[in-house]
Scaffold this active site. Structure first.
Site, PDB file in Angstrom:
ATOM      1  N   GLU A 207      38.501  37.963  45.490  1.00  0.00           N
ATOM      2  CA  GLU A 207      37.478  37.009  45.073  1.00  0.00           C
ATOM      3  C   GLU A 207      36.692  37.520  43.877  1.00  0.00           C
ATOM      4  O   GLU A 207      36.411  36.763  42.938  1.00  0.00           O
ATOM      5  CB  GLU A 207      36.488  36.740  46.232  1.00  0.00           C
TER       6      GLU A 207
ATOM      7  N   CYS B 151      34.433  38.407  52.840  1.00  0.00           N
ATOM      8  CA  CYS B 151      33.504  39.344  53.484  1.00  0.00           C
ATOM      9  C   CYS B 151      32.081  39.060  52.972  1.00  0.00           C
ATOM     10  O   CYS B 151      31.882  38.205  52.104  1.00  0.00           O
ATOM     11  CB  CYS B 151      33.915  40.776  53.153  1.00  0.00           C
TER      12      CYS B 151
ATOM     13  N   CYS C 143      31.718  39.491  49.081  1.00  0.00           N
ATOM     14  CA  CYS C 143      32.321  38.400  48.313  1.00  0.00           C
ATOM     15  C   CYS C 143      31.582  37.086  48.525  1.00  0.00           C
ATOM     16  O   CYS C 143      31.384  36.328  47.575  1.00  0.00           O
ATOM     17  CB  CYS C 143      33.799  38.267  48.667  1.00  0.00           C
TER      18      CYS C 143
ATOM     19  N   HIS D 128      37.893  43.304  45.295  1.00  0.00           N
ATOM     20  CA  HIS D 128      38.486  42.309  46.193  1.00  0.00           C
ATOM     21  C   HIS D 128      39.016  41.147  45.354  1.00  0.00           C
ATOM     22  O   HIS D 128      38.582  40.931  44.225  1.00  0.00           O
ATOM     23  CB  HIS D 128      37.449  41.794  47.183  1.00  0.00           C
TER      24      HIS D 128
END
Length: 152
Positions: A48, A76, A79, A46
């Site tokens: 992040e 999410c 993260c 992801h």
């Protein structure tokens, strides 16, 4: 946030969910990333996580206190947990994620009282642009799937 948005556009250009993230220390970018789990065959890739990994490498430290993460979509649970573990001081996200947001929308991982670190959180900066980018991306995906289904 503009740089994070530009990174989200880069993710979209390679058919990834358009999310971008920038990690800042003393007004200087130390890490950045965009979603790439599909192209990297890595569910943890992801935006992040990419930004945190890059910053940790640059600083040679797995702790990133006094940093701010700018991201185009509410993180999410994975993260948000990474933000807590990295001791990131502040999160600024653009659009809320009503389905999987873990910074207030569905869960609140970053400021739970039963953790030894809480991340300060702000949201709304470039929210409409970021939300529209995500919405348009998934709308196109649905249209493409229908077209493929109708051609078979």
């Amino acid at each position: 946030m503009q740089r994070a948005y530009d990174l989200a556009l880069k993710a979209e250009s390679v058919d990834e969910v358009p999310v971008g993230a920038v990690l800042v220390l003393n007004n200087e970018i130390i890490g950045e990333g965009f979603n790439s789990p599909i192209n990297n065959n890595d569910p943890t890739a992801h935006a992040e996580i990419q930004a945190i990994r890059q910053a940790s490498e640059a600083l040679q430290n797995y702790r990133l206190p006094t940093t701010t993460l700018y991201v185009t979509l509410e993180p999410c649970a994975m993260c948000a947990g990474a933000l807590v573990h990295a001791r990131i001081q502040r999160l600024v996200f653009a659009a809320k994620d009503a389905k999987t947001g873990a910074c207030g929308s569905q869960f609140n991982v970053i400021s739970s009282n039963n953790k030894n670190h809480r991340v300060k959180c702000e949201n709304g900066l470039m929210a409409s642009e970021s939300a529209q980018l995500i919405s348009d991306f998934f709308s196109r995906r649905r249209t493409e799937k229908k077209a493929i289904k109708n051609n078979n």
